[in-house]
Design an enzyme around this catalytic site. Sequence first.
Site, PDB file in Angstrom:
ATOM      1  N   HIS A 172      53.280 -55.408 -13.515  1.00 13.85           N
ATOM      2  CA  HIS A 172      53.855 -56.743 -13.273  1.00 13.85           C
ATOM      3  C   HIS A 172      54.330 -56.810 -11.819  1.00 13.85           C
ATOM      4  O   HIS A 172      55.110 -55.963 -11.373  1.00 13.85           O
ATOM      5  CB  HIS A 172      55.006 -57.042 -14.240  1.00 13.85           C
ATOM      6  CG  HIS A 172      55.377 -58.475 -14.216  1.00 13.85           C
ATOM      7  ND1 HIS A 172      54.708 -59.442 -14.950  1.00 13.85           N
ATOM      8  CD2 HIS A 172      56.287 -59.137 -13.483  1.00 13.85           C
ATOM      9  CE1 HIS A 172      55.222 -60.625 -14.681  1.00 13.85           C
ATOM     10  NE2 HIS A 172      56.186 -60.477 -13.797  1.00 13.85           N
ATOM     11  N   ALA A 173      53.894 -57.833 -11.097  1.00 19.20           N
ATOM     12  CA  ALA A 173      54.163 -57.929  -9.653  1.00 19.20           C
ATOM     13  C   ALA A 173      55.665 -57.876  -9.369  1.00 19.20           C
ATOM     14  O   ALA A 173      56.459 -58.482 -10.091  1.00 19.20           O
ATOM     15  CB  ALA A 173      53.580 -59.228  -9.113  1.00 19.20           C
ATOM     16  N   HIS A 179      53.930 -65.476  -3.506  1.00 15.09           N
ATOM     17  CA  HIS A 179      55.196 -65.436  -4.236  1.00 15.09           C
ATOM     18  C   HIS A 179      55.974 -64.172  -3.878  1.00 15.09           C
ATOM     19  O   HIS A 179      57.159 -64.230  -3.510  1.00 15.09           O
ATOM     20  CB  HIS A 179      54.937 -65.474  -5.759  1.00 15.09           C
ATOM     21  CG  HIS A 179      56.178 -65.353  -6.563  1.00 15.09           C
ATOM     22  ND1 HIS A 179      56.884 -66.442  -7.028  1.00 15.09           N
ATOM     23  CD2 HIS A 179      56.876 -64.265  -6.957  1.00 15.09           C
ATOM     24  CE1 HIS A 179      57.957 -66.030  -7.674  1.00 15.09           C
ATOM     25  NE2 HIS A 179      57.980 -64.710  -7.653  1.00 15.09           N
ATOM     26  N   GLU A 180      55.285 -63.027  -3.923  1.00 13.13           N
ATOM     27  CA  GLU A 180      55.978 -61.748  -3.643  1.00 13.13           C
ATOM     28  C   GLU A 180      56.333 -61.639  -2.165  1.00 13.13           C
ATOM     29  O   GLU A 180      57.416 -61.153  -1.823  1.00 13.13           O
ATOM     30  CB  GLU A 180      55.089 -60.573  -4.060  1.00 13.13           C
ATOM     31  CG  GLU A 180      54.807 -60.512  -5.547  1.00 13.13           C
ATOM     32  CD  GLU A 180      56.050 -60.576  -6.419  1.00 13.13           C
ATOM     33  OE1 GLU A 180      55.988 -61.182  -7.496  1.00 13.13           O
ATOM     34  OE2 GLU A 180      57.098 -60.046  -6.014  1.00 13.13           O
ATOM     35  N   HIS A 189      59.601 -63.140  -1.440  1.00 14.05           N
ATOM     36  CA  HIS A 189      60.761 -62.275  -1.691  1.00 14.05           C
ATOM     37  C   HIS A 189      61.006 -61.372  -0.487  1.00 14.05           C
ATOM     38  O   HIS A 189      62.148 -61.230  -0.042  1.00 14.05           O
ATOM     39  CB  HIS A 189      60.501 -61.382  -2.919  1.00 14.05           C
ATOM     40  CG  HIS A 189      60.563 -62.076  -4.231  1.00 14.05           C
ATOM     41  ND1 HIS A 189      61.679 -62.756  -4.687  1.00 14.05           N
ATOM     42  CD2 HIS A 189      59.642 -62.178  -5.231  1.00 14.05           C
ATOM     43  CE1 HIS A 189      61.434 -63.253  -5.884  1.00 14.05           C
ATOM     44  NE2 HIS A 189      60.215 -62.908  -6.241  1.00 14.05           N
ATOM     45  N   GLU A 231      63.120 -66.898  -6.151  1.00 15.21           N
ATOM     46  CA  GLU A 231      61.787 -67.121  -6.755  1.00 15.21           C
ATOM     47  C   GLU A 231      61.064 -68.294  -6.106  1.00 15.21           C
ATOM     48  O   GLU A 231      59.867 -68.484  -6.305  1.00 15.21           O
ATOM     49  CB  GLU A 231      61.950 -67.373  -8.255  1.00 15.21           C
ATOM     50  CG  GLU A 231      62.579 -66.222  -9.023  1.00 15.21           C
ATOM     51  CD  GLU A 231      61.865 -64.904  -8.800  1.00 15.21           C
ATOM     52  OE1 GLU A 231      62.522 -63.859  -8.909  1.00 15.21           O
ATOM     53  OE2 GLU A 231      60.659 -64.911  -8.492  1.00 15.21           O
ATOM     54  N   HIS A 251      59.253 -60.229 -19.063  1.00 14.89           N
ATOM     55  CA  HIS A 251      60.665 -60.366 -18.722  1.00 14.89           C
ATOM     56  C   HIS A 251      61.582 -60.097 -19.909  1.00 14.89           C
ATOM     57  O   HIS A 251      62.721 -59.664 -19.720  1.00 14.89           O
ATOM     58  CB  HIS A 251      60.911 -61.760 -18.145  1.00 14.89           C
ATOM     59  CG  HIS A 251      60.091 -62.020 -16.917  1.00 14.89           C
ATOM     60  ND1 HIS A 251      58.719 -62.155 -16.965  1.00 14.89           N
ATOM     61  CD2 HIS A 251      60.419 -62.133 -15.624  1.00 14.89           C
ATOM     62  CE1 HIS A 251      58.258 -62.337 -15.742  1.00 14.89           C
ATOM     63  NE2 HIS A 251      59.261 -62.326 -14.903  1.00 14.89           N
ATOM     64  N   TYR A 288      63.196 -68.903 -12.846  1.00 16.79           N
ATOM     65  CA  TYR A 288      61.895 -69.505 -12.555  1.00 16.79           C
ATOM     66  C   TYR A 288      61.916 -70.998 -12.876  1.00 16.79           C
ATOM     67  O   TYR A 288      61.299 -71.805 -12.200  1.00 16.79           O
ATOM     68  CB  TYR A 288      60.795 -68.805 -13.372  1.00 16.79           C
ATOM     69  CG  TYR A 288      60.697 -67.330 -13.074  1.00 16.79           C
ATOM     70  CD1 TYR A 288      61.222 -66.381 -13.954  1.00 16.79           C
ATOM     71  CD2 TYR A 288      60.121 -66.869 -11.898  1.00 16.79           C
ATOM     72  CE1 TYR A 288      61.157 -65.031 -13.667  1.00 16.79           C
ATOM     73  CE2 TYR A 288      60.048 -65.517 -11.600  1.00 16.79           C
ATOM     74  CZ  TYR A 288      60.577 -64.603 -12.491  1.00 16.79           C
ATOM     75  OH  TYR A 288      60.513 -63.254 -12.206  1.00 16.79           O
TER      76      TYR A 288
HETATM   77  C1  LIG Z   1      55.494 -62.888 -10.028  1.00 17.07           C
HETATM   78  C2  LIG Z   1      56.544 -62.614 -10.695  1.00 17.07           C
HETATM   79  C3  LIG Z   1      57.431 -61.474 -10.292  1.00 17.07           C
HETATM   80 SE1  LIG Z   1      59.174 -62.052  -9.720  1.00 17.07          SE
HETATM   81  C4  LIG Z   1      56.895 -63.349 -11.952  1.00 17.07           C
HETATM   82  O1  LIG Z   1      57.376 -62.693 -12.873  1.00 17.07           O
HETATM   83  N1  LIG Z   1      56.709 -64.681 -12.097  1.00 17.07           N
HETATM   84  C5  LIG Z   1      56.257 -65.618 -11.057  1.00 17.07           C
HETATM   85  C6  LIG Z   1      56.084 -66.936 -11.752  1.00 17.07           C
HETATM   86  C7  LIG Z   1      56.704 -66.838 -13.100  1.00 17.07           C
HETATM   87  C8  LIG Z   1      56.941 -65.348 -13.383  1.00 17.07           C
HETATM   88  C9  LIG Z   1      55.970 -64.824 -14.440  1.00 17.07           C
HETATM   89  O2  LIG Z   1      54.984 -64.199 -14.062  1.00 17.07           O
HETATM   90  O3  LIG Z   1      56.225 -65.082 -15.630  1.00 17.07           O
HETATM   91 ZN   LIG Z   2      59.489 -63.492  -8.075  1.00 13.57          ZN
END
Ligand SMILES: C=C(C[SeH])C(=O)N1CCC[C@H]1C(=O)O
Ligand SMILES: [Zn+2]
Length: 597
Positions: free
Chosen positions: A320-321, A350-351, A354, A378, A480, A490
């Site tokens: 997961h990024a 997105h990353e 951060h 975010e 998450h 988010y």
């Molecule tokens: C890219 C990330 C790491 Se902070 C992320 O969890 N995001 C970015 C968008 C929503 C959420 C997800 O993937 O559920």
């Molecule tokens: Zn993020």
Amino acid sequence: DLEASEQEGREYIIHLDKMAGIRKNKASLAEWAYTSNITEENEVKRIQVQLELSKQEKQAWEETKMYRWQDFQDFSLRRMFKKYSQLGVSALPDEKYKLLMQCVSGMESNYATSKICDYKNATKCDLALEPDITEIFAKSQDPEELKHAWLEWHNTAGSRARNNFTQYVELDNEAAKLNGFKDVAEWWQSEYEVPDFEQQLAKLWEDVKPLYQQLHAYVRKRLRDKYGENIVSAKGPIPAHLLGNMWAQTWNNIESFTRPYPDKKEIDITKAMKDQNYTPLKMFQMSDEFFRSLNLTAMPEKFWNNSIIEKPTDREIVCHASAWDFYDGEDFRIKQCSTVDYEYFQTTHHEMGHIQYFLQYKHQPVVFRDGANPGFHEAVGDTIALSVSSPKHLRRVGLVSGDAEDEQTEINQLYKMGIDKIVFLPFAYTLDLFRYGVFRGTTSADDYNCHYWRLRDALQGVEPPVPRSKDDFDAAAKYHVSADVEYARYYVSFIIQFQFHRALCQLAGEYVPEDLTKKLVDCDIYQSVNAGNALSNMLKMGSSKPWPDAMEALTGQRAMRADGLLEYFRPLHEWLQAENQRTGEFIGWEPSKIQYC
Ligand SMILES: C=C(C[SeH])C(=O)N1CCC[C@H]1C(=O)O
Ligand SMILES: [Zn+2]
């Protein structure tokens, strides 16, 4: 006297902050070692380091109690003490702290290492979420194959986390109480420093819901046209496995066969990237170049040397990024399992957003090296990505060829953005409404799955592909939930990024209200130093001031509001209303007929 203790307090907190930076550096290194090489040994080491650091934090916390910081004159000093007076999970006794770390680590490694069997070849059981299952959801249009992948993943990554999750809830709630909160829900919401945060979330949803209902109705019609009414009903929720994403949180993978004007040239960014031999590194270099074009900070040497931007073949990692600050002012990293496609092009921005935030506030005391609120962190990369995904910018970088927009292409473009940004909101809202109920005890372990699906049915208008039981635990099939990461951040981000985008576009001279040659949907702030400087000024603040001050510094507004998003999507909203009127599609959805409680 008061003066002496304030001066002593200042000297003390500066020393404490320096020690905190060293502690957080050690914690980040141990966390990185584990999540970039998931082994028993690294898990034990990580928990050992966390335990040792929690003892030091407890010691420091005791010391802060000796200062009457609430009476200090200096705002920043008071704010630093206030933040250090919150101990967090380290407030738990050592044994319980260790148990909590083991529960979360167990859930996270279960998620990261879960594999499922292939739909066609039942002996091939090495399919991982990334890249294998993600690719199935991006490409397959076979409802049975999608149902299989959905079910296998939810039964592996979700259900198996249930016992750890139940214990994590109990222990985390205990930690919350030791920090003076009723439960974790109140603790999470305290990060936003407003007394009515949950009401604000509800208000934002009321503002956006009419637009979402129109988009939901239109997509349900197009999916029914494709799959037939035995699979997609005329008035019910949409089956969650048909929306191009494991969690139905963004629907961009069904754009190719649902967009409003199908005879308009399809803008296939993924195809263009592959045709042009894009690599993961090139995606990062392009993102870095965009930030530099705004007069923001270039990625430092260590970033390029220490980051992991492709999935290793020799070990298990958390794919997961994620973006990492090592709190030493030099070491900043991203870890992600990139694939060369539009979705990861977005994720890369997105990353990188951060990392840019880390770079902009690295001069702040450690305790202020955070987003103004979690949603701000975010929103940075996504705000830049709103410019990057504009047709104007995609033409600039050669990912889209051909002439300027006409009315129909613009609707297609807004639709493409809408099935990413609008549909995400009810998903994000649901995930933490569910967990607020769990932490408050209104949702017991037996109710987990029923309440989760009741919320998803009511708010998102999606339903599980097959009946679910109370022994399933579908919520944990989302990263998450298995990794103890709060999600309202988010939801906030997807609202405020349009407030940021609108302000930056005006500063860049790219958007002028009522000027049809300077539309918001066409805005690209690329190379605008004026916009970049304003963004930098806001980012540099970190969490040193309450977030309305940061919001005001950039947008002139002091509240999060849906008006930026609604203004951006107004043409699409009008088009959807007309189109749903034309087809007579039922707006909204009746409760699901699937047995999930
Ligand atoms: C890219 C990330 C790491 Se902070 C992320 O969890 N995001 C970015 C968008 C929503 C959420 C997800 O993937 O559920
Ligand atoms: Zn993020």
